[in-house]
Design a protein around this motif. Structure first.
Motif, PDB file in Angstrom:
ATOM      1  N   UNK A   1       0.764  -1.330   0.193  1.00  0.00           N
ATOM      2  CA  UNK A   1       0.172   0.218   0.044  1.00  0.00           C
ATOM      3  C   UNK A   1       0.772   0.626  -0.031  1.00  0.00           C
ATOM      4  N   UNK A   2       0.792   2.164  -0.914  1.00  0.00           N
ATOM      5  CA  UNK A   2       1.612   3.257  -0.912  1.00  0.00           C
ATOM      6  C   UNK A   2       0.924   4.879  -0.683  1.00  0.00           C
ATOM      7  N   UNK A   3       1.696   4.901   0.486  1.00  0.00           N
ATOM      8  CA  UNK A   3       1.014   6.406   1.144  1.00  0.00           C
ATOM      9  C   UNK A   3       2.267   7.369   1.575  1.00  0.00           C
ATOM     10  N   UNK A   4       1.920   7.833   1.717  1.00  0.00           N
ATOM     11  CA  UNK A   4       3.474   9.201   2.141  1.00  0.00           C
ATOM     12  C   UNK A   4       4.143   9.050   3.220  1.00  0.00           C
ATOM     13  N   UNK A   5       3.431   7.993   4.424  1.00  0.00           N
ATOM     14  CA  UNK A   5       4.901   7.041   4.987  1.00  0.00           C
ATOM     15  C   UNK A   5       5.547   6.126   4.271  1.00  0.00           C
ATOM     16  N   UNK A   6       5.684   5.899   3.271  1.00  0.00           N
ATOM     17  CA  UNK A   6       6.377   5.128   2.148  1.00  0.00           C
ATOM     18  C   UNK A   6       7.808   4.748   2.886  1.00  0.00           C
ATOM     19  N   UNK A   7       7.758   5.924   3.040  1.00  0.00           N
ATOM     20  CA  UNK A   7       9.782   5.910   3.376  1.00  0.00           C
ATOM     21  C   UNK A   7      10.148   4.755   4.401  1.00  0.00           C
ATOM     22  N   UNK A   8       8.891   5.067   5.191  1.00  0.00           N
ATOM     23  CA  UNK A   8       8.952   4.740   6.784  1.00  0.00           C
ATOM     24  C   UNK A   8       8.501   3.367   6.252  1.00  0.00           C
ATOM     25  N   UNK A   9       7.835   2.404   6.158  1.00  0.00           N
ATOM     26  CA  UNK A   9       7.315   1.870   5.405  1.00  0.00           C
ATOM     27  C   UNK A   9       8.677   1.118   5.165  1.00  0.00           C
ATOM     28  N   UNK A  10       9.203   1.101   4.675  1.00  0.00           N
ATOM     29  CA  UNK A  10      10.608   0.796   3.327  1.00  0.00           C
ATOM     30  C   UNK A  10      10.929   0.451   4.463  1.00  0.00           C
ATOM     31  N   UNK A  11      11.439   1.272   5.175  1.00  0.00           N
ATOM     32  CA  UNK A  11      12.808   1.117   6.627  1.00  0.00           C
ATOM     33  C   UNK A  11      12.320   0.582   7.393  1.00  0.00           C
ATOM     34  N   UNK A  12      10.832  -0.489   7.901  1.00  0.00           N
ATOM     35  CA  UNK A  12      11.261  -1.530   8.167  1.00  0.00           C
ATOM     36  C   UNK A  12      11.529  -2.895   8.871  1.00  0.00           C
ATOM     37  N   UNK A  13      12.025  -3.420   9.397  1.00  0.00           N
ATOM     38  CA  UNK A  13      11.938  -4.696   8.764  1.00  0.00           C
ATOM     39  C   UNK A  13      11.362  -5.881   8.227  1.00  0.00           C
ATOM     40  N   UNK A  14      11.877  -6.810   7.721  1.00  0.00           N
ATOM     41  CA  UNK A  14      10.751  -7.447   6.519  1.00  0.00           C
ATOM     42  C   UNK A  14      10.038  -8.630   7.718  1.00  0.00           C
ATOM     43  N   UNK A  15      11.015  -8.792   8.731  1.00  0.00           N
ATOM     44  CA  UNK A  15      10.473 -10.135   9.662  1.00  0.00           C
ATOM     45  C   UNK A  15       9.215  -9.481   9.724  1.00  0.00           C
ATOM     46  N   UNK A  16       9.234  -8.070  10.098  1.00  0.00           N
ATOM     47  CA  UNK A  16       7.646  -7.100  10.894  1.00  0.00           C
ATOM     48  C   UNK A  16       6.732  -6.512  10.174  1.00  0.00           C
ATOM     49  N   UNK A  17       7.179  -6.506   8.860  1.00  0.00           N
ATOM     50  CA  UNK A  17       5.913  -6.255   7.872  1.00  0.00           C
ATOM     51  C   UNK A  17       4.622  -6.175   7.965  1.00  0.00           C
ATOM     52  N   UNK A  18       4.670  -8.081   8.132  1.00  0.00           N
ATOM     53  CA  UNK A  18       3.054  -8.510   8.478  1.00  0.00           C
ATOM     54  C   UNK A  18       2.094  -8.169   9.478  1.00  0.00           C
ATOM     55  N   UNK A  19       2.737  -6.697  10.483  1.00  0.00           N
ATOM     56  CA  UNK A  19       1.946  -6.767  11.064  1.00  0.00           C
ATOM     57  C   UNK A  19       1.739  -5.219  11.008  1.00  0.00           C
ATOM     58  N   UNK A  20       2.351  -4.829  10.321  1.00  0.00           N
ATOM     59  CA  UNK A  20       1.538  -3.434   9.295  1.00  0.00           C
ATOM     60  C   UNK A  20       0.705  -3.465   8.231  1.00  0.00           C
ATOM     61  N   UNK A  21      -0.816  -2.996   8.608  1.00  0.00           N
ATOM     62  CA  UNK A  21      -1.678  -3.355   8.079  1.00  0.00           C
ATOM     63  C   UNK A  21      -1.703  -1.696   6.734  1.00  0.00           C
ATOM     64  N   UNK A  22      -0.934  -1.053   7.463  1.00  0.00           N
ATOM     65  CA  UNK A  22      -0.546  -0.042   6.936  1.00  0.00           C
ATOM     66  C   UNK A  22       0.285  -0.244   4.977  1.00  0.00           C
TER      67      UNK A  22
END
Length: 592
Positions: A341-362
């Protein structure tokens, strides 16, 4: 908002509403229906975050980021060592005497093994999500791949559908997990048209966005460490050190022997590497080894990255495969760990560990699917079946990436590529500079390749959803004929859901088809423009050549005359001067 509680196994549990402890499908109001139209127009979360859950997620992010900083330091030292491997002889000689010119030391063996496991977890330690959905209740547990067989043997009585998601790419482990899962239960209703011929299960390629730096680091670690033979033994032993499954390890060993490929650490983990956008076709493969793409170290810069919003991004492709059984258990396999999902916080989402990306529904489509039903469970499902949930899941994942969920607060892919094509068209009319045309043509070709691949993936998705339309229509017809009434009539049916997804991917396909045609037409116009410029330069060059020819002819005629004239003139002047000096000398002698 319903209260949530956390189980002892890091699970998320949502009990029924306290005011309606036995909420049934007939009691659910229209306001709780999770339909495509409502989700796309509602910019709030379908299920809000519990403060305790959010705090636990932030603690996990902090722990993962701290570990990543440590491994990042090891990675930088490894790259310093590797990049100085091919220094010139002069620097190697100076390194014997000047400390600053010496080659950096290779990190220790323990550090390198930790670095390898950080980017490529051992197979038995790979994180797997187990999501259970029941009437008014939902739970999520995080387990490891070494425990996966226990969780697909049976599900609790209150669970209508159990969804197991393992981040496995096409390879040996993927093939074994898929085969054992299907062997341990009866298959569900067949998607004859949505699946491949003779393969009634659903799969699609999914586009997702990864951090360019993280993607480059993954490739560097794989290509450098896989060549260090001193790490092989310990890494191979760690692959299934914590495996508790009864069949997985032996099945992988048999499969590797059958395919004549060693089941070592790197052969098991290289399927975690996502595909670059223009790096071959992943769909349509038939064997395990065909899913393993050749890996090169350098990642090409995508034209998408020239857009300011996507400057640190890299769009990749992953296969998302689904296997369902008649006992209500669904297994999905995909190494997709990027942003959907693309939004204004894309850079912040990309910096998150891949193991924890499932928990980020944004950011994660699979994570969003769980959160969409975390409050009500299966209460709002049109039919509380694994086929209904599978349809919802693959339609949600298949239409990504997009910015619909956040209300179009960021440029979508079609807008970004439109800006890229417009910039290429603008550069056609820039003043001519040396080597600029070659660079511009390369950018055009890269853009055309990317647009072509996105268009092809959209075509695959259109064909998938068209086939699913026929299958879901057949399912509903069979249910009506058997007088199986919907569990929640006001809920969105499978056929309605597929119709929505088909509209989404058709629109994207038409958009990228138009962009591709525009880019090709613009590139042809560039060739025509440069051809005209070359003709003009040829005319100017021809005029200059004629002038040079005339000048050369004149020079050839007059050069000998000038030479002889100058030569004899110099000789005469020298004799006259010598005679004059001699006379002056004689006169001077007489007077003296």
């Amino acid at each position: 908002m319903h209260n949530r509680r956390t189980s002892s196994q890091s699970s998320l549990t949502v009990p029924p509403n306290s005011h309606h402890p036995s909420l049934t499908s007939s009691e659910a109001s229209e306001e709780t229906v999770v339909s495509s139209k409502r989700v796309l127009t509602n910019f709030q979360k379908v299920a809000g975050r519990d403060p305790e859950i959010e705090a636990r997620r932030l603690r996990k992010l902090s722990r993962c980021n701290s570990e990543h900083l440590v491994q990042k330091g090891v990675y930088n030292r490894l790259m310093d060592w590797y990049d100085t491997s091919y220094r010139c002889l002069r620097n190697q000689f100076l390194g014997l005497f000047v400390k600053s010119s010496r080659r950096p030391d290779l990190p220790s063996k323990e550090e390198l093994i930790g670095l390898a496991r950080h980017y490529y977890p051992a197979r038995a330690d790979l994180k797997v999500q187990v999501c259970d959905f029941g009437l008014g209740r939902a739970e999520r547990n995080e387990i490891t791949l070494g425990q996966i067989e226990e969780y697909w043997q049976a599900k609790p009585d209150w669970v209508d559908v159990r969804w197991i998601h393992a981040p496995l790419g096409l390879g040996l482990t993927h093939s074994s997990v898929e085969d054992i899962f299907l062997h341990d239960g009866q298959p569900g209703r067949e998607f004859e048209n949505g699946g491949r011929s003779g393969w009634p299960y659903l799969e699609t390629e999914v586009l997702n966005i990864r951090s360019h730096k993280n993607f480059q680091e993954m490739r560097d670690v794989y290509l450098i460490l896989s060549r260090l033979t001193e790490l092989e033994e310990e890494l191979d032993e760690s692959s299934f050190k914590n495996d508790e499954n009864s069949s997985l390890q032996s099945d992988i060993s048999w499969r590797a022997s059958h395919l004549a490929m060693p089941a070592n650490f790197w052969n098991l983990v290289n399927s975690d590497m996502p595909w670059q956008l223009t790096e071959g076709l992943a769909m349509g493969i038939r064997g395990v080894t065909e899913g393993l793409q050749p890996i090169s170290r350098q990642i090409g810069q995508q034209t998408l990255c020239t857009h300011p919003f996507y400057k640190d991004c890299h769009m990749v492709r992953n296969v998302f495969r689904c296997f369902h059984r008649s006992d209500g258990i669904l297994l999905t396999l995909s190494p997709m760990a990027g942003v959907n999902f693309i939004d204004q916080k894309l850079a912040q989402h990309l910096s998150e560990p891949t193991d924890a990306i499932f928990e980020n529904e944004n950011a994660s489509a699979p994570g969003y699917v769980f959160s969409a039903f975390a409050d009500q469970g299966t209460s709002t499902w049109h039919r509380r079946t694994v086929e209904w949930f599978l349809t919802y899941l693959i339609t949600e994942v298949g239409v990504t990436p997009h910015s619909h969920r956040q209300g179009f607060n960021a440029p979508d892919l079609n807008l970004a590529y439109q800006a890229v094509v417009n910039d290429l068209k603008r550069r056609r009319y820039a003043p001519w500079r040396k080597d600029e045309t070659v660079k511009l043509v390369r950018d055009y070709l890269a853009c055309v390749d990317e647009l072509t691949m996105v268009k092809l993936i959209c075509e695959q998705q259109v064909n998938l959803f068209k086939g699913m339309q026929q299958d879901t229509r057949k399912f509903e017809h069979e249910d009506n004929r058997a007088r199986r009434t919907p569990d929640f009539p006001k809920g969105e049916s499978m056929h309605e859901r597929v119709k929505w997804a088909l509209t989404m991917v058709k629109t994207r396909h038409d958009t990228f088809e138009g962009l591709l045609a525009e880019a090709k037409q613009s590139m042809e116009a560039l060739f025509q423009l440069r051809s005209i410029e070359q003709n003009e330069l040829a005319i100017v060059s021809d005029s200059q050549n004629k002038a040079v020819l005339i000048f050369t002819a004149v020079t050839i005629i007059f050069l000998p005359l000038s030479f002889f004239t100058s030569y004899y003139g110099l000789v005469v002047s020298r004799e006259s001067q010598s005679e004059r000096l001699l006379e002056e000398a004689k006169l001077t002698w007489k007077f003296t």
